[in-house]
Scaffold this motif. Structure first.
Motif, mmCIF file in Angstrom:
data_model
loop_
_atom_site.group_PDB
_atom_site.id
_atom_site.type_symbol
_atom_site.label_atom_id
_atom_site.label_comp_id
_atom_site.label_asym_id
_atom_site.label_seq_id
_atom_site.Cartn_x
_atom_site.Cartn_y
_atom_site.Cartn_z
ATOM 1 N N UNK A 118 10.597 -42.872 20.620
ATOM 2 C CA UNK A 118 12.098 -42.360 20.632
ATOM 3 C C UNK A 118 11.997 -40.808 20.783
ATOM 4 N N UNK A 119 10.857 -40.247 20.142
ATOM 5 C CA UNK A 119 10.712 -38.764 20.234
ATOM 6 C C UNK A 119 10.420 -38.525 21.582
ATOM 7 N N UNK A 120 9.623 -39.383 22.322
ATOM 8 C CA UNK A 120 9.289 -39.005 23.548
ATOM 9 C C UNK A 120 10.454 -39.324 24.658
ATOM 10 N N UNK A 121 11.505 -40.011 24.092
ATOM 11 C CA UNK A 121 12.486 -40.135 24.975
ATOM 12 C C UNK A 121 13.865 -39.028 25.038
ATOM 13 N N UNK A 122 13.714 -38.561 23.833
ATOM 14 C CA UNK A 122 14.151 -37.508 23.352
ATOM 15 C C UNK A 122 13.992 -36.004 24.071
ATOM 16 N N UNK A 123 12.521 -35.964 24.010
ATOM 17 C CA UNK A 123 11.952 -34.756 24.692
ATOM 18 C C UNK A 123 12.189 -34.929 26.102
ATOM 19 N N UNK A 124 12.361 -36.043 26.673
ATOM 20 C CA UNK A 124 12.513 -36.248 28.176
ATOM 21 C C UNK A 124 13.803 -35.881 28.598
ATOM 22 N N UNK A 125 14.911 -36.331 27.645
ATOM 23 C CA UNK A 125 16.297 -36.435 27.842
ATOM 24 C C UNK A 125 17.150 -35.331 27.372
ATOM 25 N N UNK A 126 16.406 -34.464 26.423
ATOM 26 C CA UNK A 126 16.957 -32.875 26.207
ATOM 27 C C UNK A 126 16.212 -32.281 25.230
ATOM 28 N N UNK A 127 16.959 -31.841 24.142
ATOM 29 C CA UNK A 127 16.327 -30.894 23.236
ATOM 30 C C UNK A 127 16.002 -31.547 22.000
ATOM 31 N N UNK A 128 14.977 -31.778 21.485
ATOM 32 C CA UNK A 128 14.712 -32.345 20.202
ATOM 33 C C UNK A 128 14.589 -31.242 19.053
ATOM 34 N N UNK A 129 15.306 -31.279 17.990
ATOM 35 C CA UNK A 129 15.397 -30.089 17.042
ATOM 36 C C UNK A 129 14.681 -30.540 15.822
ATOM 37 N N UNK A 130 13.851 -29.381 15.561
ATOM 38 C CA UNK A 130 13.188 -29.490 14.109
ATOM 39 C C UNK A 130 13.765 -28.199 13.224
ATOM 40 N N UNK A 131 13.591 -28.499 11.867
ATOM 41 C CA UNK A 131 14.034 -27.237 11.113
ATOM 42 C C UNK A 131 12.965 -26.379 11.395
#
Lengths: 375, 385
Positions: free
Chosen positions: B183-196
């Motif tokens: 899931x993190x990989x797909x999110x990194x591929x698809x857009x911006x993954x936000x962390x605090x």
């Protein structure tokens, strides 16, 4: 002389040519019904997921009403038969009793040949789902049985009925792309069919894994488009069961490179690209449409009957293969995908499995725990 | 066969695994069947999900957690039962399942039952070390359910003598880990993954093969019955380091760091943002629905549509994102807590009682995971995601 023989004597050549020229799929399956003179007393043998999700929907689209549904599970047979008011049986022995003269075989792959041979020997016309069988020897026996009895043997390599793929065939046959240099196909997705049983996961029942189940479609297209392929390397992740991922490297007769990767576990690009000396064509396998043309391919005209943009659902493709098979029976001609054509891909797959190497995936091996692949 | 003598006892044992079509259960099945020569029996509820499992020389047995007869038949003849299944559809099935499984283990004299629980039972923890003696303060429905299951199993151990052990894996990552790798990989591929941005949370990461080691040890260890064990890796990488590692393999931008207040502000309008994205990319919505539990009824509706409408939906289904805002994946409340976590799981008990020694520091586990990502995402451009 068997009517559907692949080995036609010289004296009948002109007739055969005429029949072959008509062995083209109709291009217009749009929820229309099959003319009465083409209808047969149909049975569906094997009532698993393929029959339920695809064949039955195609039969409904064609307004065909099978007489009989056969499955070892009465419950599964009944679930489909009830949609047509048809009878059910647990063995093919009941076909005679119900006057069936044409049967669609959708059993597990490993049973295709056994069931088909019984029916073909009895003169029943057969449309067998892909793969035709699980070995070249089984295919040969089926072809011989059809030759001997005169029954029509068609194989459900349904991708050949896609207008876009036929357009690609015309493009390559016309020599527009020039010499084929590189073909690359990577396709597949996490497996998700609602299987009724675990048969697909048993080599003795399914005949193999993703290569023979999904790869059979693509490899059949490649053989149809490009001619024979020579297997250079084949590797998969079968560790004693059936493979979920595999990678094939092959070459065309003229030395073009072919790379094919199939998966049941990964979201693959689902794309096929053929690059020739004078142009290239790219195909979205998810939609069955052409999404890239370059070089000489951009100006290719296949004529008014072939559309490279027509999208076709898989139900339509099933309907097309059924319609063509029934038309072939009625016209006493070869079907669009006869046994000797479909046997080629089975032989190619057989060669792959014979030359199989383990696909070494680094994370499969744990330090201190080396394992040897089975099978 | 294995070069690891700790697991040689499995060579003549029959092991039932529930949840073997999933991530952790699947890897346990691989290791037992391929490395340790065990006879593996896998309880399968949905054959369509068994593609990975079917690569192995394992016995597939149809069964449902809620069906005592099918569980009893599956357990019969087994030495060890590893319960890694969790039914997300209906929590009642989980309680019924562990009851049925425990009864079957008692009835058939199973030598050991290993139950896969979770670190989540401890909920949100203060900074510093925590261990199995920490209080259960489950935060999510999933964690609450797992607490109930642990307690229920404890009753079987205490009152009926069931030889059961509970494992509490932390953040299990590695090949085929849906929540923490794919899931993190797909999110990194698809857009911006936000962390605090602050604090930089610690990830109690454990590579999947370490969890397998612990499971196999728990199936054999003599002093483990009735105990629960936290199973984590040997170190505590930051979440940012984990996701940076994924991004590096993918060749995309790493996670975006935002202040907590900004994340909260954006979360308030997340619904509107998702709607805007769906308008621009209806194909993504259709693909999401096609993978959801609504697939079957939606397919039935789809088949009733005229051909033209079906073709239109197929075109959308196969379309690629065509523009609009780049998706921004904000952490929800649960993920926010996790991403700002400063608590560190101690694994001393597992080390002492089970003989558990994690083999994969984060650097090594992530290197192995990188190999998987390269293989699993052959089309690593953003558009294809």
């Amino acid at each position: 002389m068997p009517l559907f023989s692949a080995h036609i004597p010289t004296w009948s050549f002109s007739l055969f040519s005429l029949l072959q020229s008509r062995a083209q799929p109709t291009n217009s399956v749009r929820s229309r019904s099959i003319p009465a003179h083409r209808q047969q007393n149909l049975a569906v043998v094997g009532c698993g997921a393929v029959a339920e999700l695809s064949i039955v929907a195609a039969l409904e689209q064609l307004k065909l009403k099978p007489r009989l549904f056969v499955d070892r599970s009465e419950q599964q047979a009944e679930a489909l038969a009830s949609r047509f008011g048809a009878a059910i049986a647990t063995t093919t022995a009941a076909l005679t009793e119900h006057g069936v003269n044409a049967a669609i075989i959708a059993t597990p792959n490993g049973a295709h040949a056994t069931v088909a041979l019984d029916l073909l020997d009895a003169g029943v016309h057969v449309l067998v789902e892909k793969p035709m069988a699980v070995s070249g020897a089984e295919c040969d026996a089926m072809i011989a049985a059809a030759d001997a009895s005169g029954a029509c043997l068609a194989v459900g390599q349904m991708y050949r009925f896609s207008p876009a793929y036929r357009w690609v065939k015309a493009l390559i046959d016309a020599g527009t792309l020039g010499e084929i240099r590189h073909v690359e196909v990577r396709t597949g997705a996490p497996y998700g069919w609602p299987l009724k049983s675990g048969g697909l996961w048993r080599r003795d029942v399914a005949g193999g894994g993703v290569l023979i189940d999904a790869g059979v479609h693509i490899l059949d297209l490649l053989l149809w488009w490009l001619g024979d392929l020579c297997v250079e390397d084949y590797r998969d992740d079968n560790y004693g069961g059936v493979e979920a991922d595999c990678l094939l490297t092959a070459s065309t007769v003229s030395g073009g490179e072919v790379i094919a990767e199939f998966s049941r576990t990964r979201e693959m690009p689902r794309r096929l690209r053929i690059e020739g000396a004078r142009g290239a064509v790219g195909i979205s396998l998810a939609g069955g449409t052409i999404d890239e043309l370059s070089g000489a391919a951009t100006s290719f005209d296949a004529g008014p009957r072939l559309s490279r943009t027509a999208a076709t659902s898989h139900i339509q493709l099933f309907a097309s293969e059924i319609e063509d098979w029934l038309a072939a029976i009625a016209a006493r001609r070869q079907p669009f995908v006869p046994g000797h054509e479909a046997a080629r891909v089975v032989r190619l797959i057989e060669t792959c499995y014979r030359q199989r190497r383990e696909w070494e995936l680094p994370w499969m091996k744990v330090p201190g725990a080396p394992h040897g692949a089975a099978a | 066969m294995t070069g690891d003598s700790r697991f040689s006892a499995y060579a003549d044992r029959t092991v039932l695994i529930t949840g073997a079509t999933g991530f952790i259960g699947g890897r346990i099945a691989e290791r037992l069947a391929l490395d340790h020569g065990a006879h593996v029996r896998a309880l399968v509820r949905s054959f369509g999900r068994a593609a990975r499992l079917a690569r192995l020389p394992v016995e597939l047995t149809y069964g449902e957690l809620g069906d005592p007869a099918s569980l009893s038949a599956a357990v019969k003849g087994c030495d060890v039962v590893i319960h890694a299944a969790f039914d997300w559809r209906a929590d009642a099935n989980n309680l019924a399942g562990i009851t049925n499984l425990a009864e079957a283990c008692l009835a058939h004299g199973v030598r050991r039952m290993v139950h896969m629980s979770t670190m989540a039972v401890y909920g949100t923890l203060p900074p510093g070390d925590f261990d199995e003696a920490s209080l259960d303060t489950p935060f999510t429905a999933y964690a609450k359910s797992k607490v109930t299951l642990e307690q229920h199993l404890g009753t079987f151990v205490g009152e009926r003598g069931l030889p059961a052990v509970v494992l509490q894996p932390t953040i299990v990552y590695g090949p085929f880990s849906l929540p923490w790798t794919d899931q993190p990989v797909r999110r990194l591929l698809a857009g911006k993954l936000v962390l605090p941005e602050d604090p930089q949370g610690l990830c109690n990461a454990v590579y999947v093969d370490d969890v397998v080691d612990a499971s196999l040890l728990a199936g054999l260890a003599t002093d483990a019955i009735g105990e629960r064990f936290l199973i984590s890796g040997p170190d505590w990488p930051t979440w940012q380091a984990m996701f940076e590692s994924y991004a590096q393999v993918l060749g995309v931008d790493g996670p975006v760091l935002l202040p907590a207040a900004e994340i909260r502000r954006r979360n308030r309008t997340a619904g509107l943002t998702a709607l805007r994205h769906s308008i621009h990319n209806p194909g993504e919505l259709i693909r999401t629905l096609a993978k959801s539990t609504l697939r079957a009824p939606l397919m039935a509706l789809y088949r009733r549509l005229p051909q033209g409408k079906q073709a239109g939906i197929r075109r959308l289904y196969t379309s690629r994102p065509s523009g609009g805002p780049v998706p921004v994946f904000l952490p929800n409340a649960q993920l926010f807590n996790l991403y700002t976590n400063l608590a560190r799981a101690r694994i001393d008990k597992a080390r002492q009682v089970l003989g558990y020694t994690p083999r994969f520091p984060a650097e090594r586990g992530l290197a192995m995971t990188a190999e998987y990502i390269r293989w699993a995402y052959p089309c690593r451009d953003k558009a294809a995601a």
